[in-house]
Design an enzyme around this catalytic site. Structure first.
Site, mmCIF file in Angstrom:
data_model
loop_
_atom_site.group_PDB
_atom_site.id
_atom_site.type_symbol
_atom_site.label_atom_id
_atom_site.label_comp_id
_atom_site.label_asym_id
_atom_site.label_seq_id
_atom_site.Cartn_x
_atom_site.Cartn_y
_atom_site.Cartn_z
ATOM 1 N N SER A 142 6.918 0.515 -6.583
ATOM 2 C CA SER A 142 5.855 1.443 -6.973
ATOM 3 C C SER A 142 6.257 2.097 -8.283
ATOM 4 O O SER A 142 7.452 2.150 -8.605
ATOM 5 C CB SER A 142 5.707 2.544 -5.908
ATOM 6 O OG SER A 142 4.893 3.603 -6.386
ATOM 7 N N TYR A 155 9.131 8.339 0.441
ATOM 8 C CA TYR A 155 8.505 7.138 -0.137
ATOM 9 C C TYR A 155 9.148 6.812 -1.481
ATOM 10 O O TYR A 155 9.519 5.667 -1.756
ATOM 11 C CB TYR A 155 7.007 7.404 -0.300
ATOM 12 C CG TYR A 155 6.201 6.264 -0.884
ATOM 13 C CD1 TYR A 155 5.738 5.228 -0.070
ATOM 14 C CD2 TYR A 155 5.879 6.228 -2.242
ATOM 15 C CE1 TYR A 155 4.981 4.190 -0.603
ATOM 16 C CE2 TYR A 155 5.120 5.188 -2.780
ATOM 17 C CZ TYR A 155 4.669 4.185 -1.951
ATOM 18 O OH TYR A 155 3.921 3.148 -2.475
HETATM 19 P P1 NAI Z 1 -2.569 -1.290 2.547
HETATM 20 O O1 NAI Z 1 -2.411 -0.180 3.497
HETATM 21 O O2 NAI Z 1 -3.917 -1.845 2.263
HETATM 22 O O3 NAI Z 1 -1.615 -2.514 2.945
HETATM 23 C C1 NAI Z 1 -0.367 -2.335 3.525
HETATM 24 C C2 NAI Z 1 -0.267 -3.267 4.726
HETATM 25 O O4 NAI Z 1 1.078 -3.215 5.234
HETATM 26 C C3 NAI Z 1 -1.196 -2.887 5.873
HETATM 27 O O5 NAI Z 1 -2.008 -3.987 6.238
HETATM 28 C C4 NAI Z 1 -0.252 -2.488 7.006
HETATM 29 O O6 NAI Z 1 -0.732 -2.815 8.287
HETATM 30 C C5 NAI Z 1 0.998 -3.292 6.652
HETATM 31 N N1 NAI Z 1 2.199 -2.721 7.264
HETATM 32 C C6 NAI Z 1 2.598 -1.434 7.261
HETATM 33 N N2 NAI Z 1 3.735 -1.291 7.943
HETATM 34 C C7 NAI Z 1 4.072 -2.535 8.401
HETATM 35 C C8 NAI Z 1 5.142 -3.042 9.175
HETATM 36 N N3 NAI Z 1 6.115 -2.239 9.644
HETATM 37 N N4 NAI Z 1 5.164 -4.361 9.454
HETATM 38 C C9 NAI Z 1 4.202 -5.178 9.009
HETATM 39 N N5 NAI Z 1 3.156 -4.756 8.261
HETATM 40 C C10 NAI Z 1 3.084 -3.447 7.975
HETATM 41 O O7 NAI Z 1 -1.937 -0.745 1.173
HETATM 42 P P2 NAI Z 1 -1.579 -1.462 -0.213
HETATM 43 O O8 NAI Z 1 -1.880 -0.491 -1.272
HETATM 44 O O9 NAI Z 1 -2.148 -2.813 -0.311
HETATM 45 O O10 NAI Z 1 0.009 -1.531 -0.090
HETATM 46 C C11 NAI Z 1 0.765 -2.679 -0.400
HETATM 47 C C12 NAI Z 1 2.069 -2.236 -1.030
HETATM 48 O O11 NAI Z 1 1.787 -1.635 -2.309
HETATM 49 C C13 NAI Z 1 2.854 -1.179 -0.240
HETATM 50 O O12 NAI Z 1 4.231 -1.510 -0.264
HETATM 51 C C14 NAI Z 1 2.612 0.100 -1.022
HETATM 52 O O13 NAI Z 1 3.651 1.027 -0.869
HETATM 53 C C15 NAI Z 1 2.533 -0.452 -2.446
HETATM 54 N N6 NAI Z 1 1.897 0.431 -3.405
HETATM 55 C C16 NAI Z 1 0.590 0.793 -3.277
HETATM 56 C C17 NAI Z 1 0.020 1.673 -4.179
HETATM 57 C C18 NAI Z 1 -1.415 2.090 -4.080
HETATM 58 O O14 NAI Z 1 -1.778 3.075 -4.765
HETATM 59 N N7 NAI Z 1 -2.254 1.434 -3.302
HETATM 60 C C19 NAI Z 1 0.817 2.239 -5.286
HETATM 61 C C20 NAI Z 1 2.164 1.742 -5.354
HETATM 62 C C21 NAI Z 1 2.684 0.889 -4.429
#
Ligand code: NAI
Length: 245
Positions: A142, A155
């Site tokens: 991130s 985080y």
């Molecule tokens: P999202 O919430 O749409 O996707 C994250 C997915 O990870 C979800 O489907 C969730 O069920 C899954 N997940 C969570 N914990 C889990 C576990 N223990 N085992 C298996 N699956 C698990 O959110 P997004 O934004 O697509 O996130 C993807 C990555 O991007 C994350 O690592 C997040 O920290 C990172 N990120 C997102 C930002 C944003 O503003 N959306 C900014 C910077 C980083």
């Protein structure tokens, strides 16, 4: 021929937000997909959607912090597709709370999902890559791995850890044809933002808008494909200018 023609990719957090958008882009470039996520309902629906579009993909429900479940994913991937080429190590959770209110259990769970699980998946991928002739890992960190921000210390600590884990792993396997890089998104419109005030996030971003998941997916494709063949141990920040401030 696609940039990922016949490559096999595991995508964690692969059924929502950035992971799902990247899955679609990888598939359009010829990849076969194993989608890993805790969310079974979304996972089954997304698997059906991809299959109905002719994509070779299957969903595996797992908690990425569970070592046995992670091992099982690799066993099933190899038995289904015979190999692994790419890991997009992307699952994550947010944790927004003032530090004085954060419980130790909340700190531990955040670090467990956002950093420990990244290690578990990367280690298992490296073991496969060492048996074959290499592979590629893209870790999702991130922009908050680069800069601090109030209210999300756990985080930010975990994401900073992912960036230095990426550097270290990249160096460790640089001579073994295993490339390891990280993607560092800014504020992206996905479910992880929850109820967070979008206007506040947009105003904090120099481009005055949120990013879209496909804008991250394109950078992930670059890191996962041969287009980035001379890049390892490093990160790409895609944040609308946030960390340039
Ligand atoms: P999202 O919430 O749409 O996707 C994250 C997915 O990870 C979800 O489907 C969730 O069920 C899954 N997940 C969570 N914990 C889990 C576990 N223990 N085992 C298996 N699956 C698990 O959110 P997004 O934004 O697509 O996130 C993807 C990555 O991007 C994350 O690592 C997040 O920290 C990172 N990120 C997102 C930002 C944003 O503003 N959306 C900014 C910077 C980083």
């Amino acid at each position: 021929m696609g940039k990922l023609q016949d490559k096999v990719a595991i995508i964690t957090g692969g059924v929502s937000g950035i992971g799902a958008e990247t899955a679609k882009l990888f598939a359009s470039e010829g990849a076969k997909l194993v989608l890993v996520d805790m969310n079974e309902e979304k996972g089954n629906a997304f698997e059906s959607e991809l299959k109905s579009n002719g994509v070779e993909a299957f969903f595996l429900q797992a908690d990425g912090t569970n070592e046995e479940q992670v091992k099982n994913i690799y066993t099933k991937t190899i038995s289904a597709f015979g190999k692994l080429d790419i890991l997009f190590n992307n699952a994550g959770i947010g944790a927004v709370k003032p530090t004085e209110e954060l419980t130790y259990a909340e700190w531990r769970r955040t670090v467990e999902v956002d950093l420990d699980a990244v290690f578990l998946f990367a280690q298992a991928a490296v073991k496969e890559f060492l048996k074959a002739d290499g592979g590629v890992i893209v870790n999702t960190a991130s922009m908050y791995g680069w800069v601090g921000s109030p209210g999300s210390a756990a985080y930010n600590a975990a994401k900073g850890g992912v960036i230095n884990f990426t550097r270290s792993l990249g160096l460790e396997y640089a001579e073994r044809n295993i490339r390891v890089n990280a993607i560092c998104p800014g504020f992206i419109e996905t479910p992880i933002l929850g109820e967070t005030d979008r206007e506040f996030l947009s105003n904090a971003t120099p481009m005055k808008r949120l990013g879209q998941a496909d804008e991250i997916a394109k950078a992930v494709l670059f890191l996962a494909s041969n287009d980035s063949s001379f890049m390892t141990g490093n990160s790409i920040i895609v944040d609308g200018g946030y960390t340039a401030q």
